[in-house]
Design an enzyme around this catalytic site. Structure first.
Site: not given
Ligand SMILES: Cc1cc2nc3c(=O)[nH]c(=O)nc-3n(C[C@H](O)[C@H](O)[C@H](O)COP(=O)(O)O)c2cc1C
Length: 369
Positions: A33, A86, A116, A139, A165, A174, A220, A242, A244, A275-277
């Site tokens: 997850y 978040p 979040s 959300y 978001t 997924r 976002k 982002s 996500h 964000d991202g990676g």
């Molecule tokens: C387990 C998980 C839950 C997430 N839940 C949310 C969320 O509730 N709201 C949201 O805007 N983004 C959510 N995201 C996205 C993160 O905020 C973020 O954009 C993303 O994880 C960044 O990439 P990274 O994991 O590679 O650092 C979630 C990401 C993960 C991994």
């Protein structure tokens, strides 16, 4: 140089040890997850590839004895320009404290936690748990009244900004979660009553929010210069680039590939978050050089919580800070103002990217991670 904080779990010498501990502590379902993304996970790998293909261009023979990695973003003074992104269901990674653990880590390290709306405990309890820099992320799962209620409560409880978001207008597939039969209940029926509000959320809603509420607004999930321009046109205060973490649109671009065009469109007109990676201090230095104001960390936050709660998050932040200072110093920079896009260039990609490939001492067996 960075020093250990009293709150830190300093038994972890490296971030790969933190990730390995998280893998041990989480069930396969919870791990996937967190680590997984949508469909072929191409966007996820592009996030990492977009960072890896950038090289830093070091400048030598400068006096770099005093390196200052602190910053001020959206009026908040930060030890490093990092945001705990978040995360829905933080309680899956930190059963004892849930989102409060991230808020406490943000307080201990003087960074920001973005909470979040899919998390427990909720907005009020998390605000009471720590005296940290805080932003609330929503959300949209209801009408204007639903949104207004969250905005009012966020203002009342000291949240410094409000993020919506917008990259989840439709839920993604997924594959790891489907294979594990681990799909969260709210994701099962795509047209359920709640999700429909987000499917019909448009720029008119953004305008209404700005006309109604007196709190900085962050969108976002922005992934193009065109939408960044619309954010500026609508008076949006923060543009959060982002995808996500690759969990929504598959076959999108890596966030670091999107950053330059958004900076060209909106730098100075809105705060730019990406964000991202992001898994290394050098990743943060590259983002700052390209014009980001603030950098978010998602999975590294989750893995740290699963490894050792808030102490392990603080430990990961200490290591990131040290890496930031090393990358800045070796680049010839003593403050963020010394960095600009001329400090990075495109070079060869060095590794086949995967979710935690920035930490090369992990076994990168895809079945394990
Ligand atoms: C387990 C998980 C839950 C997430 N839940 C949310 C969320 O509730 N709201 C949201 O805007 N983004 C959510 N995201 C996205 C993160 O905020 C973020 O954009 C993303 O994880 C960044 O990439 P990274 O994991 O590679 O650092 C979630 C990401 C993960 C991994």
């Amino acid at each position: 140089m960075a020093t250990d904080s009293p709150e830190s779990s300093n038994e972890f010498a490296t971030i790969h040890e933190i990730i390995r501990a998280a893998r041990t502590n989480l069930t396969q379902g919870a791990w996937d997850y967190m680590a997984g993304a949508s469909e072929s996970e191409t966007t996820l790998r592009r996030n990492r590839a977009a960072i890896d293909k950038l090289a830093l261009k070091p400048r030598a023979l400068r006096d770099i004895r005093e390196i200052d990695a602190s910053d001020t973003v959206l009026g908040m003074k930060l030890r490093i320009p990092v945001l705990l992104a978040p995360i829905g269901s933080l309680e899956s990674f930190s059963p004892a404290e849930g989102a409060a653990a991230s808020a406490k880590a943000a307080e201990a390290f003087d960074i920001i936690h973005m909470l979040s709306s899919r998390c427990s405990p909720g907005l009020e309890e998390v605000a009471a748990a720590a005296n940290n820099n805080r932003i609330f992320q929503l959300y949209v799962r209801g009408d204007d009244k639903f949104e207004d209620d969250f905005a009012r409560r966020a203002i009342e409880h000291g949240y410094n900004a409000f993020a919506v978001t917008i990259d989840t207008a439709v839920y993604s597939r997924r594959e790891r979660d489907y294979a594990n039969r681990f799909v969260k209940k709210w994701r099962v029926d795509i047209s359920n009553d709640e999700q429909i509000w987000q499917a019909k959320y448009t720029w008119d809603n953004v305008k209404r929010f700005k006309d109604t509420h007196d709190i900085p607004l962050i969108m976002k999930g922005i992934a193009t210069a065109e939408d960044a321009a619309l954010c500026v046109e609508h008076g949006v205060d923060g543009i959060y680039i982002s995808n996500h973490g690759g969990r929504q649109l598959d076959h999108g671009r890596g966030s670091m590939d999107v950053l330059p065009e958004v900076v060209a469109e909106a730098k100075g007109k809105a705060t730019i978050i990406v964000d991202g990676g992001v898994l290394r201090g050098s990743d943060i230095v590259k983002a700052k050089a390209l014009g980001a104001d603030l950098v978010g960390i998602g999975r590294l936050q989750c893995a740290s919580l699963a490894a050792g709660g808030m102490g392990a998050v603080v430990r990961a932040l200490e290591i990131l800070e040290q890496e930031i200072q090393i990358s800045m110093g070796l680049s010839g920079a003593t403050s963020w103002a010394d960095l600009d896009p001329s400090c990075v260039t495109t070079s060869t990609t060095v590794a086949f990217p995967s979710v935690f490939s920035a930490h090369q001492m992990l076994s990168l067996n895809p079945n394990k991670y």
